[in-house]
Design an enzyme around this catalytic site. Structure first.
Site, PDB file in Angstrom:
ATOM      1  N   ARG A 141       0.903  -1.157  -0.050  1.00 20.23           N
ATOM      2  CA  ARG A 141      -0.083  -0.125   0.139  1.00 20.23           C
ATOM      3  C   ARG A 141       1.011   1.324   0.060  1.00 20.23           C
ATOM      4  NH1 ARG A 141      -3.223  -3.534   3.189  1.00 20.23           N
ATOM      5  NH2 ARG A 141      -5.103  -4.156   1.990  1.00 20.23           N
TER       6      ARG A 141
ATOM      7  N   ASP B 217       3.308   7.081  -5.554  1.00 19.49           N
ATOM      8  CA  ASP B 217       2.378   6.540  -4.934  1.00 19.49           C
ATOM      9  C   ASP B 217       1.510   7.678  -3.923  1.00 19.49           C
ATOM     10  OD1 ASP B 217       1.588   4.542  -2.121  1.00 19.49           O
ATOM     11  OD2 ASP B 217       1.032   3.979  -4.373  1.00 19.49           O
TER      12      ASP B 217
ATOM     13  N   ARG C 147     -14.857   1.844 -12.000  1.00 20.29           N
ATOM     14  CA  ARG C 147     -13.987   0.653 -11.635  1.00 20.29           C
ATOM     15  C   ARG C 147     -12.579   1.474 -10.855  1.00 20.29           C
ATOM     16  NH1 ARG C 147      -8.737  -0.561 -13.682  1.00 20.29           N
ATOM     17  NH2 ARG C 147      -7.852  -2.663 -13.536  1.00 20.29           N
TER      18      ARG C 147
ATOM     19  N   ASP D  29      -8.975   1.130  -9.841  1.00 24.12           N
ATOM     20  CA  ASP D  29      -7.899   0.810 -10.395  1.00 24.12           C
ATOM     21  C   ASP D  29      -6.809   0.400  -9.320  1.00 24.12           C
ATOM     22  OD1 ASP D  29      -5.925  -0.214 -12.468  1.00 24.12           O
ATOM     23  OD2 ASP D  29      -4.972   1.378 -11.663  1.00 24.12           O
TER      24      ASP D  29
ATOM     25  N   HIS E  18      -3.523  -1.876  -3.742  1.00 28.06           N
ATOM     26  CA  HIS E  18      -2.343  -0.856  -3.189  1.00 28.06           C
ATOM     27  C   HIS E  18      -2.899   0.338  -2.516  1.00 28.06           C
ATOM     28  CE1 HIS E  18       0.432  -3.299  -5.754  1.00 28.06           C
ATOM     29  NE2 HIS E  18      -0.731  -3.405  -6.523  1.00 28.06           N
TER      30      HIS E  18
ATOM     31  N   GLU F 202     -10.705  -3.184  -8.342  1.00 25.87           N
ATOM     32  CA  GLU F 202      -9.633  -3.947  -8.907  1.00 25.87           C
ATOM     33  C   GLU F 202      -8.742  -4.816  -7.703  1.00 25.87           C
ATOM     34  OE1 GLU F 202      -6.371  -2.894 -10.870  1.00 25.87           O
ATOM     35  OE2 GLU F 202      -6.257  -4.644 -12.257  1.00 25.87           O
TER      36      GLU F 202
HETATM   37  O1  LIG Z   1       1.990  -4.512 -17.554  1.00 17.54           O
HETATM   38  C1  LIG Z   1       1.921  -3.131 -16.956  1.00 17.54           C
HETATM   39  C2  LIG Z   1       0.712  -2.489 -16.741  1.00 17.54           C
HETATM   40  C3  LIG Z   1      -0.071  -3.293 -15.821  1.00 17.54           C
HETATM   41  C4  LIG Z   1      -1.489  -2.994 -15.549  1.00 17.54           C
HETATM   42  C5  LIG Z   1      -1.975  -1.910 -15.813  1.00 17.54           C
HETATM   43  C6  LIG Z   1      -3.255  -1.338 -15.256  1.00 17.54           C
HETATM   44  C7  LIG Z   1      -4.168  -2.401 -14.478  1.00 17.54           C
HETATM   45  O2  LIG Z   1      -5.393  -2.279 -13.916  1.00 17.54           O
HETATM   46  C8  LIG Z   1      -3.414  -3.506 -14.310  1.00 17.54           C
HETATM   47  O3  LIG Z   1      -4.296  -4.559 -13.364  1.00 17.54           O
HETATM   48  C9  LIG Z   1      -2.131  -3.899 -14.536  1.00 17.54           C
HETATM   49  N1  LIG Z   1       3.007  -2.265 -17.118  1.00 17.54           N
HETATM   50  C10 LIG Z   1       4.001  -2.993 -17.628  1.00 17.54           C
HETATM   51  C11 LIG Z   1       5.282  -1.889 -18.118  1.00 17.54           C
HETATM   52  C12 LIG Z   1       5.431  -1.031 -16.930  1.00 17.54           C
HETATM   53  C13 LIG Z   1       4.720   0.198 -16.599  1.00 17.54           C
HETATM   54  C14 LIG Z   1       5.025   1.122 -15.672  1.00 17.54           C
HETATM   55  C15 LIG Z   1       6.285   0.861 -15.063  1.00 17.54           C
HETATM   56  O4  LIG Z   1       6.514   1.795 -14.039  1.00 17.54           O
HETATM   57  C16 LIG Z   1       7.033  -0.403 -15.138  1.00 17.54           C
HETATM   58  C17 LIG Z   1       6.668  -1.166 -16.103  1.00 17.54           C
HETATM   59  C18 LIG Z   1       4.797  -3.928 -16.569  1.00 17.54           C
HETATM   60  O5  LIG Z   1       5.952  -4.648 -17.015  1.00 17.54           O
HETATM   61  N2  LIG Z   1       4.505  -3.868 -15.427  1.00 17.54           N
HETATM   62  C19 LIG Z   1       5.017  -4.678 -14.428  1.00 17.54           C
HETATM   63  C20 LIG Z   1       4.105  -5.820 -14.113  1.00 17.54           C
HETATM   64  C21 LIG Z   1       2.585  -5.368 -13.914  1.00 17.54           C
HETATM   65  O6  LIG Z   1       2.374  -4.595 -12.956  1.00 17.54           O
HETATM   66  C22 LIG Z   1       1.253  -3.525 -12.705  1.00 17.54           C
HETATM   67  C23 LIG Z   1       0.291  -4.006 -11.833  1.00 17.54           C
HETATM   68  C24 LIG Z   1      -0.141  -5.014 -11.082  1.00 17.54           C
HETATM   69  C25 LIG Z   1       0.231  -6.253 -11.567  1.00 17.54           C
HETATM   70  C26 LIG Z   1      -0.065  -7.434 -10.801  1.00 17.54           C
HETATM   71  C27 LIG Z   1      -0.317  -7.447  -9.394  1.00 17.54           C
HETATM   72  O7  LIG Z   1      -0.688  -8.361  -8.578  1.00 17.54           O
HETATM   73  C28 LIG Z   1      -0.689  -5.828  -9.157  1.00 17.54           C
HETATM   74  O8  LIG Z   1      -1.278  -5.987  -7.821  1.00 17.54           O
HETATM   75  C29 LIG Z   1      -0.526  -4.718  -9.931  1.00 17.54           C
HETATM   76  O9  LIG Z   1      -0.797  -2.953 -11.965  1.00 17.54           O
HETATM   77  C30 LIG Z   1      -0.682  -1.811 -12.386  1.00 17.54           C
HETATM   78  C31 LIG Z   1      -1.573  -0.860 -12.364  1.00 17.54           C
HETATM   79  C32 LIG Z   1      -1.583   0.289 -13.129  1.00 17.54           C
HETATM   80  O10 LIG Z   1      -2.772   1.353 -13.162  1.00 17.54           O
HETATM   81  C33 LIG Z   1      -0.548   0.520 -13.705  1.00 17.54           C
HETATM   82  C34 LIG Z   1       0.416  -0.206 -13.916  1.00 17.54           C
HETATM   83  O11 LIG Z   1       1.566  -0.015 -14.654  1.00 17.54           O
HETATM   84  C35 LIG Z   1       0.330  -1.429 -13.338  1.00 17.54           C
HETATM   85  C36 LIG Z   1       1.581  -2.419 -13.283  1.00 17.54           C
HETATM   86  O12 LIG Z   1       2.672  -1.971 -14.156  1.00 17.54           O
HETATM   87 CA   LIG Z   2      -0.469   2.785  -2.921  1.00 17.26          CA
END
Ligand SMILES: O=C(/C=C/c1ccc(O)c(O)c1)N[C@@H](Cc1ccc(O)cc1)C(=O)NCCCOc1c(-c2ccc(O)c(O)c2)oc2cc(O)cc(O)c2c1=O
Ligand SMILES: [Ca+2]
Length: 490
Positions: A155, A164, A192, A194, A198, A230
């Site tokens: 969080r 954050d 929704r 997001d 966290h 979410e």
């Molecule tokens: O793959 C992604 C984006 C994924 C993503 C985006 C929106 C969502 O609602 C979501 O559920 C996932 N993003 C890519 C590229 C990235 C983006 C930003 C960054 O600072 C670094 C890299 C990536 O590889 N991300 C790392 C793995 C995915 O980790 C993310 C999660 C996430 C994944 C698994 C979990 O169990 C969890 O609690 C959170 O939530 C996001 C929420 C967001 O609002 C924005 C984000 O960048 C992310 C997000 O990166």
């Molecule tokens: Ca947070």
């Protein structure tokens, strides 16, 4: 909690992922005609414009301000869409990203606002250093989440470098709720939320307490905004979806994973195991769950199970089986995914193109044209949209008449409102079923245009009429292969 407002007789939501507001506005008449309750739209606020990789879908999830300019459109286009869709009884849920702002670096957002993440400066809101978690709240070496088993880190630290927000700050709560209340004033029906994993439940509770009732131009006085949160909970972390159900509905990610495993027959799972599908499978209670087969993130191979579990439009036949079951079954608030196409290219278990944004050029989104190769429009697939009608006809009627062969052939009714047979084995079979339906002649809505004769042919695929006798019995031949289902409803 977890109640939501739909036009009478409607229930299902559709996520028109990365669609422009003007295109959603045009789609709402089709959605109204086909019994959809609501549209989940992409985040409406100003977002970071990422150029490396070029304009990825996840740039929408890096807010720069709460101004309304994004590649989906501007404030005027958004307001026009909400009004048109509401007048058609198709409501709008906004995808709210309030846990964080951008990742590291600086630049200009999609509505022209500058920002500098390194100094935590977002003048477009404005947010400054003091509005974000720092070393006082997050004790990890780099300020990022390092251990998902530590609920405090999850969080109070940065999720993959995303700045954050301090959800406990009255100022942050004020800016966020002002933005949400602005959208409620425009006429949106819900949000929704997001990345709720966290955010602290207590902070979310305080935020929701600041929200106005829905706009009485379209909703009964005193209607609360519909909230679904979410929380990616696959059962392995201390933070659980059930920590948030007292606040509103929660996304149930196990639902899509479990159905994907069963329909793919992973680990010897059989379709007949679904007779008690839902809470008995370790999932949230149906009245707390927002359910889906896939979502914008896990359809790209992210999250649990990766490519071997989650079903998407790429696996079209199994995807139609999954959607038909989900829509015929009585569990959760169903959200249909509507995707754009991209050149999936799995190398060593990862899709090297999983970042790709919507069709278009240079960060400008193309108009949504269903079935043109760019826009998949699962919500318009006959086998899915006709099952939305089945779902609506069965609203409030419990599952009945369950039958299975102990393997991968099942059938069940909805107390006289519908009946479906699914054949996930390799051969056609014929059976006399107790359907629970009133006597009469029905069309198979999976393959035909409508549910009562004349059945309409949908390009020759229609499997014709099915007669139910006075005792509700029907002789049904169920094909195998493409669309191996027969679905009947009143
Ligand atoms: O793959 C992604 C984006 C994924 C993503 C985006 C929106 C969502 O609602 C979501 O559920 C996932 N993003 C890519 C590229 C990235 C983006 C930003 C960054 O600072 C670094 C890299 C990536 O590889 N991300 C790392 C793995 C995915 O980790 C993310 C999660 C996430 C994944 C698994 C979990 O169990 C969890 O609690 C959170 O939530 C996001 C929420 C967001 O609002 C924005 C984000 O960048 C992310 C997000 O990166
Ligand atoms: Ca947070």
């Amino acid at each position: 909690l977890g109640s939501y407002y739909c036009q009478t007789g409607r229930d299902v939501a559709v996520h028109l992922f990365e669609w422009k507001w003007a295109d959603i506005e045009k789609e709402c008449s089709w959605l109204a005609e086909h019994g959809y309750c609501a549209v989940q739209v992409s985040p409406v606020h100003e977002n970071r414009v990422i150029t490396d990789p070029p304009y990825p879908w996840y740039q929408r999830y890096q807010p720069v301000s709460y101004k309304m300019g994004s590649r989906s459109g501007n404030d005027a286009q958004f307001r026009s869409m909400v009004s048109t869709c509401n007048n058609l009884g198709v409501f709008i849920y906004v995808d709210g990203v309030f846990n964080h702002m951008t990742g590291g670096g600086s630049g200009v957002g999609s509505d022209g606002s500058s920002f500098n993440a390194d100094s935590k400066s977002y003048p477009g809101v404005p947010y400054g250093e003091n509005d974000f978690h720092g070393s006082a709240e997050c004790q990890t070496s780099n300020g990022e989440i390092q251990d998902y088993n530590d609920a405090n880190q999850v969080r109070n630290c940065m999720l993959v470098g995303l700045r954050d927000l301090k959800g406990s700050s009255e100022y942050v709560r004020g800016m966020t709720s002002d933005f949400m209340n602005y959208l409620i004033g425009v006429g949106v029906a819900g949000f929704r939320m997001d990345a709720c994993k966290h955010m602290w439940p207590g902070d979310l509770e305080a935020l929701y307490g600041r929200l106005n009732n829905l706009n009485t131009q379209w909703f009964p006085a005193g209607t609360r905004p519909y909230i679904y949160q979410e929380v990616i909970d696959m059962g392995s972390e201390p933070i659980q979806a059930s920590d948030y159900t007292y606040l509103g509905r929660v996304t149930e990610f196990k639902h899509g994973k479990n159905l994907g495993d069963v329909i793919r027959k992973n680990n010897g799972q059989r379709l007949s195991y679904l007779s008690n599908f839902g809470e008995s499978w370790g999932q949230l209670s149906g009245t707390d769950a927002l359910v889906f087969i896939d979502n914008h993130d896990n359809q790209r191979g992210h999250g649990a199970g990766g490519f071997g579990t989650i079903l998407t439009f790429f696996e079209a036949n199994m995807y139609k089986i999954a959607n038909a079951f989900e829509l015929a079954w009585q569990y959760g608030h169903v959200r249909i995914m509507s995707s754009y196409n991209w050149p999936r290219n799995i190398v060593n278990g990862v899709d090297v193109n999983d970042w790709m944004g919507p069709p278009g050029n240079g960060g400008v989104t193309a108009n949504a044209v269903c079935f043109n190769g760019d826009w998949i429009c699962e919500h318009r697939w006959r086998q899915i949209s006709n099952m939305v009608r089945f779902h609506n006809a069965a609203l409030g009627y419990p599952v009945s008449n369950w039958w299975d062969n102990g393997g991968d052939r099942i059938a069940f009714g909805r107390s006289g409102r519908g009946f479906i047979v699914i054949n996930n084995e390799g051969s056609e079979f014929s059976q006399s079923f107790s359907t629970g339906l009133p006597a009469g002649t029905y069309c198979d809505v999976i393959s035909c245009d409508n549910n009562r004769p004349p059945c309409g042919n949908s390009g020759g695929s229609c499997r014709g009429e099915f007669t139910v006798d006075g005792s509700g019995m029907a002789q049904i031949t169920v094909p195998s292969g493409e669309d191996p289902m027969i679905a009947l409803h009143v």
